[in-house]
Scaffold this active site. Structure first.
Site, short mmCIF file in Angstrom:
data_model
loop_
_atom_site.label_atom_id
_atom_site.label_comp_id
_atom_site.label_asym_id
_atom_site.label_seq_id
_atom_site.Cartn_x
_atom_site.Cartn_y
_atom_site.Cartn_z
N GLY A 20 11.76 5.18 4.47
CA GLY A 20 12.65 4.02 4.41
C GLY A 20 13.73 4.23 5.45
O GLY A 20 14.56 5.12 5.30
N HIS A 21 13.67 3.47 6.52
CA HIS A 21 14.62 3.65 7.62
C HIS A 21 15.53 2.42 7.68
O HIS A 21 15.06 1.30 7.87
CB HIS A 21 13.87 3.84 8.94
CG HIS A 21 13.00 5.06 8.94
ND1 HIS A 21 12.14 5.39 9.96
CD2 HIS A 21 12.87 6.06 8.02
CE1 HIS A 21 11.51 6.51 9.67
NE2 HIS A 21 11.93 6.94 8.49
N LYS A 38 17.45 8.57 10.88
CA LYS A 38 16.53 8.53 12.03
C LYS A 38 16.39 7.10 12.57
O LYS A 38 16.35 6.88 13.77
CB LYS A 38 15.13 9.06 11.62
CG LYS A 38 15.15 10.51 11.15
CD LYS A 38 13.78 10.95 10.66
CE LYS A 38 13.37 10.35 9.33
NZ LYS A 38 14.18 10.77 8.17
N ASP A 82 16.00 10.96 5.33
CA ASP A 82 17.16 10.07 5.20
C ASP A 82 18.37 10.55 5.99
O ASP A 82 19.52 10.34 5.58
CB ASP A 82 17.55 9.90 3.72
CG ASP A 82 16.38 9.41 2.88
OD1 ASP A 82 15.57 8.65 3.43
OD2 ASP A 82 16.29 9.79 1.70
N GLN A 88 10.06 11.09 7.28
CA GLN A 88 10.28 12.29 6.46
C GLN A 88 11.03 13.34 7.30
O GLN A 88 11.78 12.95 8.17
CB GLN A 88 8.96 12.84 5.91
CG GLN A 88 8.35 12.01 4.80
CD GLN A 88 7.63 10.78 5.29
OE1 GLN A 88 6.75 10.85 6.13
NE2 GLN A 88 7.98 9.63 4.77
P1 GDP Z 1 16.26 7.61 7.71
O1 GDP Z 1 15.21 7.57 6.66
O2 GDP Z 1 16.38 8.96 8.35
O3 GDP Z 1 16.11 6.53 8.75
O4 GDP Z 1 17.65 7.34 6.97
P2 GDP Z 1 17.94 6.24 5.81
O5 GDP Z 1 18.03 4.91 6.44
O6 GDP Z 1 17.00 6.41 4.68
O7 GDP Z 1 19.35 6.74 5.28
C1 GDP Z 1 20.45 6.83 6.11
C2 GDP Z 1 21.58 5.98 5.52
O8 GDP Z 1 22.79 6.26 6.19
C3 GDP Z 1 21.38 4.49 5.72
O9 GDP Z 1 21.93 3.81 4.63
C4 GDP Z 1 22.15 4.18 6.98
O10 GDP Z 1 22.58 2.84 7.06
C5 GDP Z 1 23.31 5.11 6.84
N1 GDP Z 1 23.90 5.62 8.09
C6 GDP Z 1 23.27 6.14 9.17
N2 GDP Z 1 24.16 6.65 10.03
C7 GDP Z 1 25.39 6.47 9.48
C8 GDP Z 1 26.71 6.84 9.86
O11 GDP Z 1 26.95 7.43 10.90
N3 GDP Z 1 27.72 6.51 8.99
C9 GDP Z 1 27.50 5.85 7.83
N4 GDP Z 1 28.52 5.59 7.04
N5 GDP Z 1 26.26 5.49 7.44
C10 GDP Z 1 25.22 5.82 8.24
P1 IMO Z 2 12.39 9.01 5.40
O1 IMO Z 2 11.46 8.75 6.56
C1 IMO Z 2 13.40 11.19 1.79
C2 IMO Z 2 10.08 12.85 -0.54
C3 IMO Z 2 9.91 12.25 -1.92
C4 IMO Z 2 9.36 13.46 -2.66
C5 IMO Z 2 8.45 14.09 -1.62
C6 IMO Z 2 6.98 13.72 -1.75
O2 IMO Z 2 13.05 7.79 4.89
O3 IMO Z 2 13.34 10.10 5.72
P2 IMO Z 2 5.64 11.50 -1.25
O4 IMO Z 2 5.76 10.12 -1.81
O5 IMO Z 2 5.80 11.56 0.23
O6 IMO Z 2 4.39 12.19 -1.69
O7 IMO Z 2 6.85 12.33 -1.90
O8 IMO Z 2 8.93 13.67 -0.36
N1 IMO Z 2 10.10 11.88 0.58
C7 IMO Z 2 11.22 11.48 1.19
N2 IMO Z 2 12.51 11.76 0.95
N3 IMO Z 2 13.07 10.41 2.84
C8 IMO Z 2 11.78 10.14 3.11
O9 IMO Z 2 11.40 9.46 4.22
C9 IMO Z 2 10.78 10.66 2.25
N4 IMO Z 2 9.44 10.57 2.21
C10 IMO Z 2 9.04 11.33 1.18
O10 IMO Z 2 11.14 11.84 -2.44
O11 IMO Z 2 10.39 14.36 -2.94
MG MG Z 3 14.99 7.12 4.62
#
Ligand code: GDP
Ligand code: IMO
Ligand code: MG
Length: 430
Positions: A41-42, A17, A14, A230
């Site tokens: 979840g991206h 990416k 998270d 991840q």
């Molecule tokens: P990922 O799994 O690495 O793609 O990241 P996620 O989407 O799960 O979580 C990143 C969160 O941060 C999301 O809600 C994005 O919309 C938000 N986000 C990403 N970059 C920025 C930033 O520079 N500023 C703010 N405020 N939010 C951001």
């Molecule tokens: P993105 O791509 C954050 C975490 C789960 C748990 C552990 C194992 O959005 O960054 P699993 O279901 O994979 O067996 O769970 O890994 N986890 C993540 N945490 N972002 C993710 O993906 C994750 N994918 C798995 O919360 O701790």
């Molecule tokens: Mg994510």
């Protein structure tokens, strides 16, 4: 032949990416997922619309980038078909812009049930999985009895599925004896066979030999980006085992999860937030279990994209980041949420660990080491003000520049992307 750019998470996932991939997709022909499944979840915000991408590479949102789901991915066809429908409803031409490797492994209903049952059976050592069936599907893969996408079209499909369903049903009942009726209902051969035959038919136009497809694209000088899922500390080998996912989200997994070779890789971008977060169980040296941690969560909207769980929050940890650089061979960084951290008067960053009075900058995933490590912080002035209009590094306030420059100096690679907000445009590229 053009080189492949790779985007990887450096901490516990998270990091943002998806947003970086969305930018790179601007001039990419192909965006590839290599590992994980719909545990990812991206989030990408485009023109006020928020997309939460779980299986389909975020790059597809450019409108001209073909998303490829690589062999290293574990794929739940039901989830994938929902994602396809959702994108179609938003006007995306998914038919021409999605490919699925015939070698990706398929998540079956019992995988999800087993994931939940195993987690329930763990008493003091819960992992906090997403419950999507990721671990059990990779277990089947490595036990060499998993179903690959190509098996869905094979004449042996029914026989293979039949064997699996019988043995896994017994396993499920062993772990979750109280749930016998539900297990019988869901892990039912006829039902699974019918559903998965229908899914296979619906997904047929997308299935291909992704390895050959990718290499031919590179030979034609097409631009390919890989969307890591991840992150480094969730890696089955290099993460905080057992509090990890069941794949290799680090650079090695990108190669084995796509069939690209090490020689094909160009830039390796490590993504971080200007603070840190973790969802699920496991050690976390810079976690803040106080009002500051709560404030980061609220300001950064740190609630899981996949499960909605509140994320644990803390300061940025450069000791861990240096480890991520070593493991992945990072060539540059993306620092997201500079806007969020800039709302604090003072910003701390962890520069070393204190292990029983001994100071070290070397990281280890040994759990006793991590649980005993106390962060040594360096403090920076915050109050970056409104940085949403900044389009270059030079335009940023001095405090923000000092913070980013320190990260670069400590890690020894440049910060190439700077996130100044959640929207697609809120990014400085250097
Ligand atoms: P990922 O799994 O690495 O793609 O990241 P996620 O989407 O799960 O979580 C990143 C969160 O941060 C999301 O809600 C994005 O919309 C938000 N986000 C990403 N970059 C920025 C930033 O520079 N500023 C703010 N405020 N939010 C951001
Ligand atoms: P993105 O791509 C954050 C975490 C789960 C748990 C552990 C194992 O959005 O960054 P699993 O279901 O994979 O067996 O769970 O890994 N986890 C993540 N945490 N972002 C993710 O993906 C994750 N994918 C798995 O919360 O701790
Ligand atoms: Mg994510």
């Amino acid at each position: 032949m053009s080189k492949v750019d790779v985007v990887l998470g450096c901490f516990y996932g998270d990091e943002g990416k998806g947003k970086v991939i969305d930018y790179l997709a601007g001039d990419a022909d192909l965006a590839v997922r290599a590992t994980g499944g719909d545990n990812a979840g991206h989030t990408i915000k485009v023109d006020g619309v928020k997309y939460a991408m779980h299986l389909i590479p975020s790059g597809i949102l450019s409108g001209h980038t073909i998303g490829v789901i690589g062999n290293g991915v574990v794929m739940n066809p039901e989830v994938l078909l929902e994602e396809i429908d959702n994108l179609k409803a938003h006007g995306y031409d998914v038919e021409h812009y999605l490919k699925i490797s015939d070698k990706a492994h398929v998540i079956l209903p019992y995988h999800r049930m087993l994931d939940v049952a195993l987690e329930k059976a763990r008493k003091a050592s819960k992992i906090g999985t997403t419950g999507k069936g990721i671990g059990p599907t990779y277990c089947d893969k490595y036990e060499r009895c998993g179903l690959r996408v190509e098996d869905l079209y094979s004449e042996n499909f029914a026989q293979k599925l039949g064997e699996l369903v019988e043995s896994r049903k017994a396993l499920l009942k062993f772990y979750d004896p109280e749930n016998e009726a539900q297990i019988d209902e869901i892990v039912d051969f006829d039902k699974i066979y019918r559903d998965y035959t229908a899914y296979a038919e619906a997904l047929k136009p997308y299935v291909c030999d992704a390895l050959t497809y990718l290499h031919k694209a590179l030979e034609q000088d097409k631009k390919v980006v890989v969307e890591g899922a991840q992150a480094t500390l969730l890696d089955i080998d290099f993460g905080s085992y057992p509090f990890v996912t069941s794949s290799n989200p680090t650079i090695g997994g990108i190669i084995t999860g796509t069939g690209l070779s090490a020689m094909d890789i160009g830039n390796v971008y490590g993504v971080i937030k200007a603070y840190s977060s973790r969802v699920g169980e496991g050690p976390y040296v810079t976690e803040l279990l106080d009002a500051t941690g709560d404030r980061i969560r609220e300001l950064g909207h740190e609630y899981g994209t996949t499960t909605g769980r509140p994320r644990r929050c803390g300061w940025l940890d450069l000791v861990t980041l240096k480890y991520a650089k070593r493991v992945n061979g990072l060539t540059a960084l993306s620092v997201n949420h500079l806007d969020t951290i800039g709302k604090f008067d003072k910003v701390k960053v962890c520069v070393a660990y204190d292990i029983n009075g001994e100071i070290t900058e070397d990281f280890s995933t040994n759990l006793e080491f991590l649980n005993g490590a106390k962060p040594v912080y360096r403090e920076f002035d915050g109050n970056f003000g409104d940085i949403s209009g900044c389009k270059t590094f030079e335009e940023l306030p001095e405090n923000a520049k000092a913070y980013l420059s320190f990260i670069e100096e400590y890690i020894g690679i440049p910060v190439k992307f700077i996130g100044t907000g959640a929207e697609r445009e809120a990014m400085i590229v250097r």
